[in-house]
Design a protein around this motif. Structure first.
Motif: not given
Length: 137
Positions: A37-54
């Motif tokens: 996979e390309f690494p990453g994970g779940k977007v938490e409440v209150g996060e933008t996708p970019a914040q979640a990815l970083e």
């Protein structure tokens, strides 16, 4: 009545460095174990996708990144859950990679991606990456 499955919004980072792309192999005992996979994970409440990815890339790989251009969204029903995967080109800023949630890693050229078995939701991101690179952006 239709069953209600969890719907998870997940982000994935396509980390590029000198013409190579970072991929990681999921732990054998994890969901989709042994697949790449390309690494990453779940977007938490209150996060933008970019914040979640970083955040996720820092937690999983111990590296700092900057989220770049969006590549593709992929929605895939894995049976027990529905994953909405958002793929982004990602720039590595600093840090040495540590595998905290994966068993192997590889840096591969675009043409080599087809040699690996990926999680189903990652394939639309690979297709979008091909389109993005071929468009010369």
């Amino acid at each position: 009545m239709p069953e209600h499955k969890p719907h998870l919004v997940v982000v994935a980072g396509v980390i590029e460095k000198d013409g190579y792309y970072f991929i990681a192999q999921r732990l054998e005992n994890a969901s989709q174990g042994g697949l790449w996979e390309f690494p990453g994970g779940k977007v938490e409440v209150g996060e933008t996708p970019a914040q979640a990815l970083e955040r996720e890339l820092y937690e999983e790989l111990a590296i700092s990144t900057t989220t770049g251009v969006w590549l593709a969204d992929s929605v895939f029903d894995y049976g027990d859950k529905v994953i909405e995967l958002k793929g982004y080109l990602t720039q590595w800023q600093q840090g040495e990679i540590q595998l905290n949630n994966h068993q192997q890693m590889a840096w591969v050229e675009l043409a080599q991606l087809e040699r690996y078995r990926f999680c189903a939701a990652d394939y639309p991101i690979i297709a979008a990456l091909h389109d993005h690179i071929c468009a010369g952006e």
